[in-house]
Design a protein around this motif. Structure first.
Motif, PDB file in Angstrom:
ATOM      1  N   THR A  99       0.516  -1.233   0.129  1.00  0.00           N
ATOM      2  CA  THR A  99      -0.140  -0.055   0.210  1.00  0.00           C
ATOM      3  C   THR A  99       1.204   1.329   0.355  1.00  0.00           C
ATOM      4  N   THR A 100       0.548   1.942  -0.614  1.00  0.00           N
ATOM      5  CA  THR A 100       0.566   3.016  -0.395  1.00  0.00           C
ATOM      6  C   THR A 100       0.939   4.340   0.488  1.00  0.00           C
ATOM      7  N   GLY A 101      -0.344   3.649   1.289  1.00  0.00           N
ATOM      8  CA  GLY A 101      -0.713   4.032   2.677  1.00  0.00           C
ATOM      9  C   GLY A 101       0.300   4.613   3.668  1.00  0.00           C
ATOM     10  N   MET A 102       0.314   4.960   4.792  1.00  0.00           N
ATOM     11  CA  MET A 102       0.812   5.249   5.573  1.00  0.00           C
ATOM     12  C   MET A 102       1.023   3.972   6.781  1.00  0.00           C
ATOM     13  N   LEU A 103       2.529   3.546   7.664  1.00  0.00           N
ATOM     14  CA  LEU A 103       1.797   2.730   9.176  1.00  0.00           C
ATOM     15  C   LEU A 103       1.506   3.475   9.823  1.00  0.00           C
ATOM     16  N   ASN A 104       0.120   3.103  10.241  1.00  0.00           N
ATOM     17  CA  ASN A 104      -0.791   3.734  10.974  1.00  0.00           C
ATOM     18  C   ASN A 104      -2.103   2.220  10.875  1.00  0.00           C
ATOM     19  N   ARG A 105      -2.747   2.656  12.143  1.00  0.00           N
ATOM     20  CA  ARG A 105      -3.936   1.872  12.154  1.00  0.00           C
ATOM     21  C   ARG A 105      -4.747   1.202  10.600  1.00  0.00           C
ATOM     22  N   ALA A 106      -4.743   2.253   9.898  1.00  0.00           N
ATOM     23  CA  ALA A 106      -5.267   1.576   8.508  1.00  0.00           C
ATOM     24  C   ALA A 106      -4.204   0.862   8.431  1.00  0.00           C
ATOM     25  N   ALA A 107      -2.896   0.509   8.568  1.00  0.00           N
ATOM     26  CA  ALA A 107      -2.658  -0.499   7.909  1.00  0.00           C
ATOM     27  C   ALA A 107      -3.075  -1.982   8.704  1.00  0.00           C
ATOM     28  N   ARG A 108      -3.875  -1.902   9.092  1.00  0.00           N
ATOM     29  CA  ARG A 108      -3.516  -3.151   9.888  1.00  0.00           C
ATOM     30  C   ARG A 108      -5.402  -4.037   8.972  1.00  0.00           C
ATOM     31  N   MET A 109      -5.866  -3.103   8.270  1.00  0.00           N
ATOM     32  CA  MET A 109      -6.718  -3.341   7.018  1.00  0.00           C
ATOM     33  C   MET A 109      -6.604  -3.961   6.143  1.00  0.00           C
ATOM     34  N   PRO A 110      -7.595  -5.318   5.972  1.00  0.00           N
ATOM     35  CA  PRO A 110      -6.789  -5.591   3.933  1.00  0.00           C
ATOM     36  C   PRO A 110      -6.849  -4.417   3.165  1.00  0.00           C
ATOM     37  N   LYS A 111      -8.478  -3.788   3.649  1.00  0.00           N
ATOM     38  CA  LYS A 111      -8.770  -3.187   2.580  1.00  0.00           C
ATOM     39  C   LYS A 111      -7.626  -1.355   2.126  1.00  0.00           C
ATOM     40  N   THR A 112      -7.089  -1.553   2.950  1.00  0.00           N
ATOM     41  CA  THR A 112      -5.969  -0.413   2.698  1.00  0.00           C
ATOM     42  C   THR A 112      -4.663  -0.562   1.804  1.00  0.00           C
ATOM     43  N   TYR A 113      -5.385  -2.431   1.923  1.00  0.00           N
ATOM     44  CA  TYR A 113      -3.691  -2.459   0.854  1.00  0.00           C
ATOM     45  C   TYR A 113      -4.408  -2.904  -1.335  1.00  0.00           C
ATOM     46  N   HIS A 114      -3.866  -2.335  -1.709  1.00  0.00           N
ATOM     47  CA  HIS A 114      -4.262  -1.909  -3.346  1.00  0.00           C
ATOM     48  C   HIS A 114      -3.807  -3.390  -4.186  1.00  0.00           C
ATOM     49  N   ALA A 115      -2.783  -4.174  -3.764  1.00  0.00           N
ATOM     50  CA  ALA A 115      -1.624  -5.102  -4.245  1.00  0.00           C
ATOM     51  C   ALA A 115      -1.862  -6.316  -3.993  1.00  0.00           C
ATOM     52  N   TRP A 116      -2.387  -7.783  -3.447  1.00  0.00           N
ATOM     53  CA  TRP A 116      -2.336  -8.635  -3.621  1.00  0.00           C
ATOM     54  C   TRP A 116      -1.744  -9.691  -4.076  1.00  0.00           C
ATOM     55  N   GLY A 117      -0.753 -10.798  -3.453  1.00  0.00           N
ATOM     56  CA  GLY A 117      -0.391 -12.148  -4.285  1.00  0.00           C
ATOM     57  C   GLY A 117      -1.372 -12.832  -3.889  1.00  0.00           C
ATOM     58  N   GLN A 118      -1.132 -14.388  -4.216  1.00  0.00           N
ATOM     59  CA  GLN A 118      -1.762 -15.189  -4.622  1.00  0.00           C
ATOM     60  C   GLN A 118      -1.871 -16.071  -3.087  1.00  0.00           C
ATOM     61  N   GLY A 119      -1.606 -15.827  -2.245  1.00  0.00           N
ATOM     62  CA  GLY A 119      -1.485 -16.581  -0.946  1.00  0.00           C
ATOM     63  C   GLY A 119      -0.273 -17.891  -1.083  1.00  0.00           C
ATOM     64  N   THR A 120       0.149 -18.195   0.018  1.00  0.00           N
ATOM     65  CA  THR A 120       1.193 -19.287   0.256  1.00  0.00           C
ATOM     66  C   THR A 120      -0.103 -20.017   1.595  1.00  0.00           C
ATOM     67  N   GLN A 121      -0.188 -21.086   1.248  1.00  0.00           N
ATOM     68  CA  GLN A 121      -0.259 -22.384   2.466  1.00  0.00           C
ATOM     69  C   GLN A 121       0.591 -21.809   3.338  1.00  0.00           C
ATOM     70  N   VAL A 122       0.508 -22.312   5.156  1.00  0.00           N
ATOM     71  CA  VAL A 122       1.018 -22.725   6.024  1.00  0.00           C
ATOM     72  C   VAL A 122      -0.135 -23.196   7.363  1.00  0.00           C
ATOM     73  N   THR A 123       0.423 -25.254   7.208  1.00  0.00           N
ATOM     74  CA  THR A 123      -0.145 -26.256   8.185  1.00  0.00           C
ATOM     75  C   THR A 123       1.316 -26.088   9.118  1.00  0.00           C
ATOM     76  N   VAL A 124       0.517 -25.852  10.519  1.00  0.00           N
ATOM     77  CA  VAL A 124       1.783 -26.418  11.354  1.00  0.00           C
ATOM     78  C   VAL A 124       0.545 -27.487  12.364  1.00  0.00           C
ATOM     79  N   SER A 125       1.822 -28.877  12.001  1.00  0.00           N
ATOM     80  CA  SER A 125       0.322 -29.605  12.816  1.00  0.00           C
ATOM     81  C   SER A 125       0.983 -30.273  14.145  1.00  0.00           C
ATOM     82  N   SER A 126      -0.024 -30.491  15.036  1.00  0.00           N
ATOM     83  CA  SER A 126       0.071 -30.159  16.530  1.00  0.00           C
ATOM     84  C   SER A 126       0.820 -31.370  16.621  1.00  0.00           C
TER      85      SER A 126
END
Length: 126
Positions: A99-126
């Motif tokens: 995001t071109t925004g600042m590191l503030n409370r808004a940076a905790r919200m997904p809607k603040t970000y304008h570009a995303w990747g496809q994601g990577t799966q993390v699985t932690v077994s107990s």
């Protein structure tokens, strides 16, 4: 415009470590705040960590503070999330956003970000 690709996820056991990478293309990465979010099945996307363009300031969710470290290498247009002492509750798809925004409370919200990747799966077994 920034194109984002995450990698580094996998299946690990409780207490293990993983390092996620966020590779970007586009000239604006070095001036963007970069954030990591995660989304577990049936849950909303939640904030994990964010870092300013310089790397000098960071912000973490309470649930990962002290275990995860966010960093970036602007010369390589790449960001990282070092995850230590992983727990089963860390299991999720992890997404990197910019995001071109600042590191503030808004940076905790997904809607603040304008570009995303496809994601990577993390699985932690107990």
């Amino acid at each position: 415009q920034v194109h984002v690709v995450e990698s580094g996820g996998g299946l690990v056991q409780t207490g293990d470590s993983l390092r996620l990478s966020c590779a970007t293309s586009g000239r604006t990465f070095s001036t963007c705040v970069m954030g990591w979010f995660r989304q577990a099945p049936g849950k909303e996307r939640e904030f994990v960590a964010a870092v300013t363009w310089s790397g000098g300031n960071t912000m973490y969710a309470d649930s990962v503070k002290g275990r995860f470290t966010i960093s970036r290498d602007n010369a390589q247009n790449t960001g990282y999330l070092q995850m230590n002492s992983l727990k089963p509750e860390d299991t999720a798809v992890y997404y990197c956003g910019v995001t071109t925004g600042m590191l503030n409370r808004a940076a905790r919200m997904p809607k603040t970000y304008h570009a995303w990747g496809q994601g990577t799966q993390v699985t932690v077994s107990s």
